[in-house]
Design a protein around this motif. Sequence first.
Motif, PDB file in Angstrom:
ATOM      1  N   ILE A 124       0.828  -1.204   0.000  1.00  0.00           N
ATOM      2  CA  ILE A 124       0.000   0.000   0.000  1.00  0.00           C
ATOM      3  C   ILE A 124       0.867   1.262   0.000  1.00  0.00           C
ATOM      4  O   ILE A 124       0.606   2.214  -0.731  1.00  0.00           O
ATOM      5  CB  ILE A 124      -0.950  -0.038   1.217  1.00  0.00           C
ATOM      6  CG1 ILE A 124      -2.072  -1.042   0.922  1.00  0.00           C
ATOM      7  CG2 ILE A 124      -1.506   1.339   1.530  1.00  0.00           C
ATOM      8  CD1 ILE A 124      -3.068  -1.209   2.006  1.00  0.00           C
ATOM      9  N   GLU A 125       1.926   1.240   0.784  1.00  0.00           N
ATOM     10  CA  GLU A 125       2.803   2.406   0.877  1.00  0.00           C
ATOM     11  C   GLU A 125       3.425   2.728  -0.482  1.00  0.00           C
ATOM     12  O   GLU A 125       3.490   3.880  -0.897  1.00  0.00           O
ATOM     13  CB  GLU A 125       3.914   2.132   1.890  1.00  0.00           C
ATOM     14  CG  GLU A 125       4.193   3.303   2.790  1.00  0.00           C
ATOM     15  CD  GLU A 125       5.017   2.858   4.003  1.00  0.00           C
ATOM     16  OE1 GLU A 125       4.954   3.537   5.027  1.00  0.00           O
ATOM     17  OE2 GLU A 125       5.726   1.811   3.909  1.00  0.00           O
ATOM     18  N   SER A 126       3.860   1.678  -1.182  1.00  0.00           N
ATOM     19  CA  SER A 126       4.497   1.918  -2.480  1.00  0.00           C
ATOM     20  C   SER A 126       3.492   2.494  -3.485  1.00  0.00           C
ATOM     21  O   SER A 126       3.851   3.286  -4.350  1.00  0.00           O
ATOM     22  CB  SER A 126       5.109   0.623  -3.017  1.00  0.00           C
ATOM     23  OG  SER A 126       4.076  -0.264  -3.382  1.00  0.00           O
ATOM     24  N   MET A 127       2.206   2.080  -3.351  1.00  0.00           N
ATOM     25  CA  MET A 127       1.199   2.614  -4.262  1.00  0.00           C
ATOM     26  C   MET A 127       0.863   4.071  -3.956  1.00  0.00           C
ATOM     27  O   MET A 127       0.439   4.820  -4.832  1.00  0.00           O
ATOM     28  CB  MET A 127      -0.068   1.768  -4.189  1.00  0.00           C
ATOM     29  CG  MET A 127       0.119   0.366  -4.748  1.00  0.00           C
ATOM     30  SD  MET A 127      -1.422  -0.546  -4.746  1.00  0.00           S
ATOM     31  CE  MET A 127      -2.283   0.228  -6.098  1.00  0.00           C
ATOM     32  N   CYS A 128       1.034   4.470  -2.703  1.00  0.00           N
ATOM     33  CA  CYS A 128       0.684   5.844  -2.327  1.00  0.00           C
ATOM     34  C   CYS A 128       1.780   6.819  -2.752  1.00  0.00           C
ATOM     35  O   CYS A 128       1.522   8.010  -2.952  1.00  0.00           O
ATOM     36  CB  CYS A 128       0.470   5.955  -0.823  1.00  0.00           C
ATOM     37  SG  CYS A 128      -1.055   5.162  -0.310  1.00  0.00           S
ATOM     38  N   ASP A 129       3.001   6.323  -2.861  1.00  0.00           N
ATOM     39  CA  ASP A 129       4.090   7.116  -3.417  1.00  0.00           C
ATOM     40  C   ASP A 129       4.219   8.480  -2.711  1.00  0.00           C
ATOM     41  O   ASP A 129       4.482   9.508  -3.350  1.00  0.00           O
ATOM     42  CB  ASP A 129       3.794   7.306  -4.933  1.00  0.00           C
ATOM     43  CG  ASP A 129       5.027   7.790  -5.685  1.00  0.00           C
ATOM     44  OD1 ASP A 129       6.146   7.552  -5.196  1.00  0.00           O
ATOM     45  OD2 ASP A 129       4.838   8.429  -6.744  1.00  0.00           O
ATOM     46  N   ASN A 130       4.044   8.476  -1.410  1.00  0.00           N
ATOM     47  CA  ASN A 130       4.150   9.702  -0.584  1.00  0.00           C
ATOM     48  C   ASN A 130       3.157  10.805  -0.949  1.00  0.00           C
ATOM     49  O   ASN A 130       3.254  11.915  -0.439  1.00  0.00           O
ATOM     50  CB  ASN A 130       5.575  10.284  -0.649  1.00  0.00           C
ATOM     51  CG  ASN A 130       6.551   9.402   0.098  1.00  0.00           C
ATOM     52  OD1 ASN A 130       6.213   8.828   1.129  1.00  0.00           O
ATOM     53  ND2 ASN A 130       7.755   9.269  -0.436  1.00  0.00           N
ATOM     54  N   LYS A 131       2.236  10.489  -1.854  1.00  0.00           N
ATOM     55  CA  LYS A 131       1.310  11.556  -2.268  1.00  0.00           C
ATOM     56  C   LYS A 131      -0.041  11.454  -1.555  1.00  0.00           C
ATOM     57  O   LYS A 131      -0.828  12.386  -1.582  1.00  0.00           O
ATOM     58  CB  LYS A 131       1.075  11.496  -3.781  1.00  0.00           C
ATOM     59  CG  LYS A 131       2.281  11.980  -4.564  1.00  0.00           C
ATOM     60  CD  LYS A 131       2.097  11.761  -6.051  1.00  0.00           C
ATOM     61  CE  LYS A 131       3.380  12.113  -6.790  1.00  0.00           C
ATOM     62  NZ  LYS A 131       3.460  11.453  -8.095  1.00  0.00           N
ATOM     63  N   ILE A 132      -0.308  10.277  -0.972  1.00  0.00           N
ATOM     64  CA  ILE A 132      -1.587  10.075  -0.287  1.00  0.00           C
ATOM     65  C   ILE A 132      -1.317   9.886   1.196  1.00  0.00           C
ATOM     66  O   ILE A 132      -0.437   9.107   1.577  1.00  0.00           O
ATOM     67  CB  ILE A 132      -2.324   8.855  -0.880  1.00  0.00           C
ATOM     68  CG1 ILE A 132      -2.754   9.164  -2.327  1.00  0.00           C
ATOM     69  CG2 ILE A 132      -3.535   8.481  -0.039  1.00  0.00           C
ATOM     70  CD1 ILE A 132      -3.228   7.957  -3.108  1.00  0.00           C
ATOM     71  N   SER A 133      -2.064  10.594   2.004  1.00  0.00           N
ATOM     72  CA  SER A 133      -1.832  10.549   3.456  1.00  0.00           C
ATOM     73  C   SER A 133      -2.256   9.196   4.049  1.00  0.00           C
ATOM     74  O   SER A 133      -3.320   8.662   3.717  1.00  0.00           O
ATOM     75  CB  SER A 133      -2.590  11.713   4.099  1.00  0.00           C
ATOM     76  OG  SER A 133      -3.380  11.279   5.159  1.00  0.00           O
ATOM     77  N   ILE A 134      -1.389   8.648   4.889  1.00  0.00           N
ATOM     78  CA  ILE A 134      -1.670   7.372   5.570  1.00  0.00           C
ATOM     79  C   ILE A 134      -1.679   7.640   7.071  1.00  0.00           C
ATOM     80  O   ILE A 134      -0.711   8.170   7.602  1.00  0.00           O
ATOM     81  CB  ILE A 134      -0.585   6.326   5.246  1.00  0.00           C
ATOM     82  CG1 ILE A 134      -0.528   6.057   3.736  1.00  0.00           C
ATOM     83  CG2 ILE A 134      -0.837   5.037   6.010  1.00  0.00           C
ATOM     84  CD1 ILE A 134       0.554   5.067   3.319  1.00  0.00           C
ATOM     85  N   THR A 135      -2.770   7.262   7.719  1.00  0.00           N
ATOM     86  CA  THR A 135      -2.885   7.524   9.147  1.00  0.00           C
ATOM     87  C   THR A 135      -3.208   6.240   9.891  1.00  0.00           C
ATOM     88  O   THR A 135      -4.017   5.442   9.415  1.00  0.00           O
ATOM     89  CB  THR A 135      -4.052   8.504   9.431  1.00  0.00           C
ATOM     90  OG1 THR A 135      -4.031   9.534   8.465  1.00  0.00           O
ATOM     91  CG2 THR A 135      -3.972   9.055  10.827  1.00  0.00           C
ATOM     92  N   TYR A 136      -2.604   6.032  11.045  1.00  0.00           N
ATOM     93  CA  TYR A 136      -2.999   4.926  11.930  1.00  0.00           C
ATOM     94  C   TYR A 136      -4.062   5.438  12.880  1.00  0.00           C
ATOM     95  O   TYR A 136      -3.870   6.469  13.523  1.00  0.00           O
ATOM     96  CB  TYR A 136      -1.792   4.425  12.728  1.00  0.00           C
ATOM     97  CG  TYR A 136      -0.892   3.518  11.924  1.00  0.00           C
ATOM     98  CD1 TYR A 136      -1.078   2.145  11.948  1.00  0.00           C
ATOM     99  CD2 TYR A 136       0.133   4.042  11.134  1.00  0.00           C
ATOM    100  CE1 TYR A 136      -0.261   1.300  11.215  1.00  0.00           C
ATOM    101  CE2 TYR A 136       0.957   3.212  10.391  1.00  0.00           C
ATOM    102  CZ  TYR A 136       0.752   1.841  10.434  1.00  0.00           C
ATOM    103  OH  TYR A 136       1.555   1.017   9.702  1.00  0.00           O
TER     104      TYR A 136
END
Lengths: 244, 244
Positions: A51-63
């Motif tokens: 998932i992280e690689s697909m977001c490519d730092n452009k989509i925010s990921i929150t726990y």
Amino acid sequence: MKNNDKLKIYKKGYDYSYTIGTYPTIELLKARPHSVRELIIHSKLEDLSVIESMCDNKISITYNDKVFSRLGVNDKCLVLGVFQKYGMQLNKSRPHIVLVNPSDKGNIGTIIRTVLGFGYRDIAIITPAADIWDPKTIRASMGAFFKMNITCFNNFHDYKMAYNIHQLFPFMLGGKRSLSYESCPESSLFSLIFGNEATGLSDNFLSVGEVIKIPQTNDVDSLNLAVASAIAAYTFAQKNLLID
Amino acid sequence: MKNNDKLKIYKKGYDYSYTIGTYPTIELLKARPHSVRELIIHSKLEDLSVIESMCDNKISITYNDKVFSRLGVNDKCLVLGVFQKYGMQLNKSRPHIVLVNPSDKGNIGTIIRTVLGFGYRDIAIITPAADIWDPKTIRASMGAFFKMNITCFNNFHDYKMAYNIHQLFPFMLGGKRSLSYESCPESSLFSLIFGNEATGLSDNFLSVGEVIKIPQTNDVDSLNLAVASAIAAYTFAQKNLLID
């Protein structure tokens, strides 16, 4: 909506919806990356790398574990993909599936998944109907939702006016012609039309295009909507090489 | 079991099960009258005449609202048909549907309803599998369950030994031959074999009979089990005139 503490159980009026689980979220990221607002991850998720690689730092990921319990999702779901609803338009030069007043989200989702598998990419929904954006519809589609163009119309007449070159095939038990490979047209400019789960299509459709029936024994009242539309979509797709 | 105060929520080990609602109960009374133990009616039911005439004073009818709340059935359900489980045997001279380890009661019920509609009357279930007698299976079948012969086998080998004349067709994405009207045999002595919802058939089936695939695009992972089996059952039924 960076403030995901405010993410609530989906309601029809919202301008956003969300995917539940890894598989549909990956489909969302692949097909509609620009509509993703953020991903919410449960702390139990062990491997975030795909998932992280697909977001490519452009989509925010929150726990945020609280969101999962608040939405009441299944324990096995550790990923939510929140996305903005987007506009879709049917392709004028491709075949269409037309669902008149479908009422079951699971059925709509299953139909989306099935017909995508047979090469269709365009579905018209005649309202009133179940909400296509509901997370339950999207889950039942296994994420196929994001590869499909789905447009709602207030009535069948509006659909027919907008796509007036398509050959119309209502599926009704009262049809004189039986579904068969031979009965399918050579052109891919066709619309397969199916009615509501409980009531089918009204008799008005008997004068619309060419009515087709799926032959069945007297032992059953009717076929399940997802089953009937799958059989029809498959037969027409074979003839028109949507699938090999 | 005249004493219906003891009727409990169904469990697998019981020697009885029950239908929920008027429609499946009527199907039970039509197809398996000798297996009916009793009918339980909610006081809200206004017209008992159809059911009463079918019971012909031979089947006990009891009013008992408490049972409905104890079983936690839907408010709209006002009729329960309690029946003794019965033995069934597959017909050696008819086509079979073989479900290997199906895990979802709703899927099994939908498949029963669909294939009865195409003229099949015999289903083999390879265990472990969801319970065919569960009221959820019967409800999903819309009562078609009672017109079907369904037999469970501990493994596929036992089924194959018992019905060794049937031509075997496992449905797998790895099949070289695509499903089509032309690929169906002229004989009705065939078995259409489908795997579990999540895992499909194991590679062992690649050497069983003639493996067939339902062609589909790369956009989807697989088809829903009820959808795949419906398309296959329909195509084979057309060729063999199970339906007109």
